[in-house]
Design a protein around this motif. Structure first.
Motif, PDB file in Angstrom:
ATOM      1  N   PRO A 111       3.180 -12.154  -2.948  1.00 39.18           N
ATOM      2  CA  PRO A 111       2.052 -11.828  -2.088  1.00 39.18           C
ATOM      3  C   PRO A 111       2.070 -10.408  -1.954  1.00 39.18           C
ATOM      4  CG  PRO A 111       3.269 -13.055  -0.804  1.00 39.18           C
ATOM      5  CD  PRO A 111       3.849 -13.078  -2.014  1.00 39.18           C
ATOM      6  N   PRO A 112       0.933  -9.776  -1.758  1.00 34.76           N
ATOM      7  CA  PRO A 112       0.766  -8.179  -1.124  1.00 34.76           C
ATOM      8  C   PRO A 112       1.368  -8.296   0.160  1.00 34.76           C
ATOM      9  CG  PRO A 112      -1.362  -9.110  -1.347  1.00 34.76           C
ATOM     10  CD  PRO A 112      -0.365 -10.225  -1.893  1.00 34.76           C
ATOM     11  N   ALA A 113       1.788  -7.017   0.459  1.00 32.06           N
ATOM     12  CA  ALA A 113       2.416  -6.743   1.863  1.00 32.06           C
ATOM     13  C   ALA A 113       1.479  -6.005   2.662  1.00 32.06           C
ATOM     14  CB  ALA A 113       3.605  -5.913   1.854  1.00 32.06           C
ATOM     15  N   PHE A 114       0.588  -6.466   3.528  1.00 31.07           N
ATOM     16  CA  PHE A 114      -0.425  -5.992   4.226  1.00 31.07           C
ATOM     17  C   PHE A 114       0.413  -5.411   5.614  1.00 31.07           C
ATOM     18  CE2 PHE A 114      -2.986  -8.892   1.840  1.00 31.07           C
ATOM     19  CZ  PHE A 114      -3.834  -8.059   1.238  1.00 31.07           C
ATOM     20  N   THR A 115      -0.425  -4.365   6.412  1.00 29.76           N
ATOM     21  CA  THR A 115       0.043  -3.995   7.434  1.00 29.76           C
ATOM     22  C   THR A 115      -0.686  -4.377   8.654  1.00 29.76           C
ATOM     23  OG1 THR A 115      -1.267  -2.002   7.570  1.00 29.76           O
ATOM     24  CG2 THR A 115       0.735  -1.711   6.603  1.00 29.76           C
ATOM     25  N   GLU A 116      -0.297  -4.268   9.853  1.00 28.82           N
ATOM     26  CA  GLU A 116      -0.821  -4.853  11.126  1.00 28.82           C
ATOM     27  C   GLU A 116      -2.012  -4.409  11.350  1.00 28.82           C
ATOM     28  OE1 GLU A 116       0.284  -5.449  16.024  1.00 28.82           O
ATOM     29  OE2 GLU A 116       1.780  -4.474  14.566  1.00 28.82           O
ATOM     30  N   VAL A 117      -2.438  -3.026  10.867  1.00 27.28           N
ATOM     31  CA  VAL A 117      -3.746  -2.593  11.197  1.00 27.28           C
ATOM     32  C   VAL A 117      -4.725  -3.235  10.305  1.00 27.28           C
ATOM     33  CG1 VAL A 117      -3.076  -0.244  12.066  1.00 27.28           C
ATOM     34  CG2 VAL A 117      -3.355  -0.698   9.619  1.00 27.28           C
ATOM     35  N   THR A 136       3.607  -2.183  -4.605  1.00 28.34           N
ATOM     36  CA  THR A 136       2.654  -1.487  -3.648  1.00 28.34           C
ATOM     37  C   THR A 136       1.301  -2.128  -4.511  1.00 28.34           C
ATOM     38  OG1 THR A 136       2.553   0.407  -5.442  1.00 28.34           O
ATOM     39  CG2 THR A 136       3.862   0.588  -3.625  1.00 28.34           C
ATOM     40  N   SER A 137       1.619  -3.037  -5.318  1.00 26.30           N
ATOM     41  CA  SER A 137       0.163  -3.637  -5.741  1.00 26.30           C
ATOM     42  C   SER A 137      -0.587  -4.509  -4.904  1.00 26.30           C
ATOM     43  CB  SER A 137       0.476  -4.569  -7.107  1.00 26.30           C
ATOM     44  OG  SER A 137      -0.787  -5.120  -7.524  1.00 26.30           O
ATOM     45  N   HIS A 138      -1.699  -4.638  -4.869  1.00 32.30           N
ATOM     46  CA  HIS A 138      -2.514  -5.404  -3.889  1.00 32.30           C
ATOM     47  C   HIS A 138      -2.505  -6.851  -4.597  1.00 32.30           C
ATOM     48  CE1 HIS A 138      -4.885  -2.671  -0.706  1.00 32.30           C
ATOM     49  NE2 HIS A 138      -3.618  -2.383  -1.000  1.00 32.30           N
ATOM     50  N   LYS A 139      -2.315  -7.137  -5.863  1.00 29.10           N
ATOM     51  CA  LYS A 139      -2.432  -8.411  -6.289  1.00 29.10           C
ATOM     52  C   LYS A 139      -3.464  -8.798  -6.365  1.00 29.10           C
ATOM     53  CE  LYS A 139       2.049  -8.071  -5.938  1.00 29.10           C
ATOM     54  NZ  LYS A 139       3.009  -7.700  -7.021  1.00 29.10           N
ATOM     55  N   SER A 140      -4.574  -8.011  -6.452  1.00 28.41           N
ATOM     56  CA  SER A 140      -6.015  -8.407  -6.582  1.00 28.41           C
ATOM     57  C   SER A 140      -6.581  -8.360  -8.230  1.00 28.41           C
ATOM     58  CB  SER A 140      -7.167  -7.504  -5.970  1.00 28.41           C
ATOM     59  OG  SER A 140      -6.689  -6.311  -6.011  1.00 28.41           O
ATOM     60  N   TYR A 141      -6.255  -9.602  -8.593  1.00 30.94           N
ATOM     61  CA  TYR A 141      -6.186  -9.774 -10.149  1.00 30.94           C
ATOM     62  C   TYR A 141      -7.624 -10.023 -10.623  1.00 30.94           C
ATOM     63  CZ  TYR A 141      -4.641 -10.930 -14.958  1.00 30.94           C
ATOM     64  OH  TYR A 141      -4.711 -11.071 -16.378  1.00 30.94           O
ATOM     65  N   ARG A 142      -8.372  -8.863 -11.123  1.00 30.06           N
ATOM     66  CA  ARG A 142      -9.911  -9.244 -11.648  1.00 30.06           C
ATOM     67  C   ARG A 142     -10.160  -8.578 -12.737  1.00 30.06           C
ATOM     68  NH1 ARG A 142     -11.579  -7.444  -5.428  1.00 30.06           N
ATOM     69  NH2 ARG A 142     -10.129  -9.254  -4.329  1.00 30.06           N
TER      70      ARG A 142
END
Length: 677
Positions: free
Chosen positions: A295-301, A79-85
């Motif tokens: 990579p993160p899983a994004f939705t269609e919206v 569920t991670s957005h993988k934004s590594y900051r």
């Protein structure tokens, strides 16, 4: 002094041209533009990235920051957005420590000062872009285009598109990334400080320092790595004086001198390119290893164009998004905190009138690229090349060309590309001034743009002070955006205005019939208003659309319990726990169900699970004490009550329940020990 500077003489007075005064003016103007946001609340994404992020608190080891994403989740999680900051999160943690908690003023002040500092730094960056690299005998760089540098820096400092980065605390990722990006570029420029008749000779130290600063920028936000590409373009086309027009002509005429092309024989250039390539490859490899599961899983919206079946439809819409970004730079009047969920309908046919925007964008870009690569004027070639480089290269990670991104348009990603826009706009003003006699009119236009943009920044900063103002400001820009209506509804519900909240939630569901979060929140309100049938319908639809939506399953269970459909309620609770194993509130509600069914042992086990997962869960502790009391297990009830008060010592409801137990056990002295206020 550069020719462009002479053309701008009538716009900027000579009294503000010395570097110190120029930087003082730019820094002060940048602060004035966004000072209104200094005492704003935490808004929008700030809640998840800061207020609810356990990585900011002392209980979380510092080492965990290197294994978590920007929002505090483990990078290895699906569920991670993988934004590594991690470096950005570290500054939040320092802010939290120095402020003594979640006090937004300190966070906002850092953002405002960062933007001011970056704007000051832009004076030096624009000096290189407009004036080139020339040094004194002592190695100090000459400021050869003070007017152009000052004008471009002012245009950057007052650009309204920066409001999201400055007024929104999570925008610090973009600010820190930009800071180290620019330091990396200036560090690379220092590699050419020594020169002789044969040309510039690089310093390996400065190149390596530039790569290191690029890595630091990447640890603040992912697009920081693009500085290596910009440095390469700067080295090849500006330092190496690579003339595309000349090369093409030699190729067409089969000129033998092409074999002796100086750039190809320049060992220093090849060495620097090797260092940049190796550094970039190393960063990408480490980033890939850290990211873990892919990579993160994004939705269609989030990004509907990227889910289109037709490659042509995807290409058309991606280019339309580019044109919208360009328009936000040119005319930053319609700004919105979120551009997803129907805000920008898909272009499904080339007959759509919006295709004109694509044609206009590429007409301008191709014209600029031709001038940048093929102009015989070396000064013009350098400015346009670097302007386009700053405009395009930092934007590439957000372009959908290499991977799918989780947004349609995002104003925050334009912070660095706006540098290129300011270069091109300043160059355009200089060119106009050179070819027209109406110089006062041009000066009035420039000053008008600066003044209007400053006012727009002040107004937009005010809109970012609270969620209510921010969300309502988006209605006029994106009335078709379901998320805008959802956020207004959520804000109203939090303030207790359920009637108005229902109206906005219904509109969100109407605009996006698959908006499960709006369905869940609307179902919750209807449940509280005892409109159980419609609440059940909405929550059932939500879990049908998204079967792993644990919160909706739990709320569905609560509604079914209220409707006396106990078996269905138990199944819903179990499904919620299946999808979210650490779910104390769901265990609490499951315990209430078992208590209603007189399944006392199951109820106690469920509440015990809730307190294990959340030791401060007062309601679960209290229910255990009361149930044990009612079933005559006074000794066990007393033990549970004392255990609870050790964890939550100031909870009066627990004190009252334990006092009742002690009274029934005739331990009156113990009852008198509790003080109630």
């Amino acid at each position: 002094m550069a020719v462009l500077d002479t053309d701008l003489d009538h716009i900027l007075p000579s009294s503000v041209l010395p570097p110190f005064w120029a930087k003082l003016v730019v820094g002060s103007v940048a602060i004035v533009c966004f000072a209104r946001s200094y005492d704003g609340d935490f808004v929008f994404d700030d809640s998840e990235a800061i207020v609810n992020n356990k990585d900011l608190q002392a209980e979380t080891p510092l080492g965990d920051l290197w294994h978590h994403d920007f929002w505090g989740s483990r990078l290895s999680s699906n569920t991670s957005h993988k934004s590594y900051r991690p470096l950005t999160v570290l500054t939040f943690r320092i802010n939290y420590y120095l402020s003594g908690g979640f006090h937004p003023v300190g966070f906002h002040m850092v953002n405002i000062l960062l933007h001011s500092g970056i704007s000051v730094l832009m004076v030096d960056v624009f000096s290189v872009l407009f004036g080139g690299l020339q040094y004194t005998s002592k190695g100090r760089r000459l400021h050869l285009a003070p007017r152009a540098s000052l004008l471009a820096a002012l245009l950057f400092a007052v650009h309204p598109v920066h409001t999201e980065c400055v007024a929104g605390v999570v925008g610090r990722a973009d600010l820190l990334c930009a800071l180290f990006f620019l330091l990396s570029f200036l560090g690379y420029c220092k590699a050419f400080r020594e020169s002789n008749k044969e040309g510039a000779h690089s310093s390996t130290f400065w190149v390596l320092l530039s790569i290191f600063l690029g890595a630091v920028a990447m640890l603040c936000k992912e697009q920081g790595i693009t500085v290596l590409g910009l440095n390469a373009v700067f080295d090849i086309l500006v330092i190496g004086k690579f003339n595309v027009l000349e090369i093409v002509q030699k190729v067409l005429h089969k000129d033998k001198s092409l074999e002796n092309l100086g750039m190809l024989r320049n060992g220093g250039l090849l060495f620097r390119m090797t260092l940049l390539t190796s550094g970039g490859a190393g960063m990408l490899y480490v980033r890939w290893r850290i990211m873990g599961t892919g990579p993160p899983a994004f939705t269609e919206v989030d990004n509907p164009a990227s889910f289109a079946d037709s490659m042509l439809v995807r290409a058309i819409n991606y280019n339309y998004y580019y044109s919208l970004n360009a328009w936000l730079l040119l005319c930053p009047w319609w700004l919105c905190f979120d551009w997803s969920m129907g805000c920008i309908p898909l272009i499904k046919s080339v007959s759509d009138w919006r295709v004109i925007a694509l044609a206009a964008l590429w007409f301008c870009l191709i014209g600029l690229i031709c001038q940048a690569l093929c102009s015989e004027d070396g000064h013009k070639r350098r400015i346009l090349t670097l302007g386009l480089g700053f405009l395009v290269i930092p934007f590439l990670p957000a372009s959908n060309l290499f991977f799918r991104v989780g947004f349609v348009v995002a104003e925050r990603v334009l912070y660095l590309p706006s540098v290129g826009y300011c270069v091109l706009l300043t160059f355009g003003f200089g060119a106009l001034s050179k070819h027209t006699k109406k110089k006062k009119l041009i000066a009035a236009v420039v000053l008008g743009i600066l003044f209007i943009n400053t006012l727009r920044c002040v107004k937009r900063s005010g809109e970012w002070r609270s969620e209510e103002q921010l969300f309502r400001s988006a209605l006029s820009v994106c009335p078709l955006n379901a998320k805008v209506h959802y956020n207004i509804g959520k804000n109203l519900a939090d303030k207790g205005n359920q009637t108005a909240a229902i109206r906005y939630y219904r509109e969100a569901v109407r605009l996006n019939p698959k908006y499960v979060h709006a369905m869940n929140n609307l179902g919750n309100i209807l449940k509280e208003r005892n409109e159980l049938q419609e609440a059940e319908e909405l929550l059932s639809l939500a879990v049908q659309i998204q079967p792993d939506f644990a919160a909706a399953w739990m709320n569905l269970g609560i509604v079914q319990n209220s409707l006396k459909r106990f078996e269905a309620a138990e199944q819903s609770y179990r499904t919620a726990i299946k999808h979210r194993r650490k779910y104390p509130d769901c265990y609490y509600n499951l315990g209430r169900l078992y208590a209603d069914l007189n399944r006392h042992v199951d109820a106690l086990n469920a509440w015990r699970n809730a307190t294990v997962l959340k030791p401060e869960h007062s309601l679960a502790w209290n229910n255990m004490i009361i149930l044990l009391d009612n079933t005559g297990n006074l000794a066990q009830a007393e033990a549970v009550g004392r255990e609870a008060l050790e964890l939550i010592p100031n909870d009066h409801s627990l004190m009252f329940s334990l006092a009742n137990v002690l009274g029934k056990s005739q331990k009156y002295k113990s009852v008198n020990c509790w003080n109630f206020y």
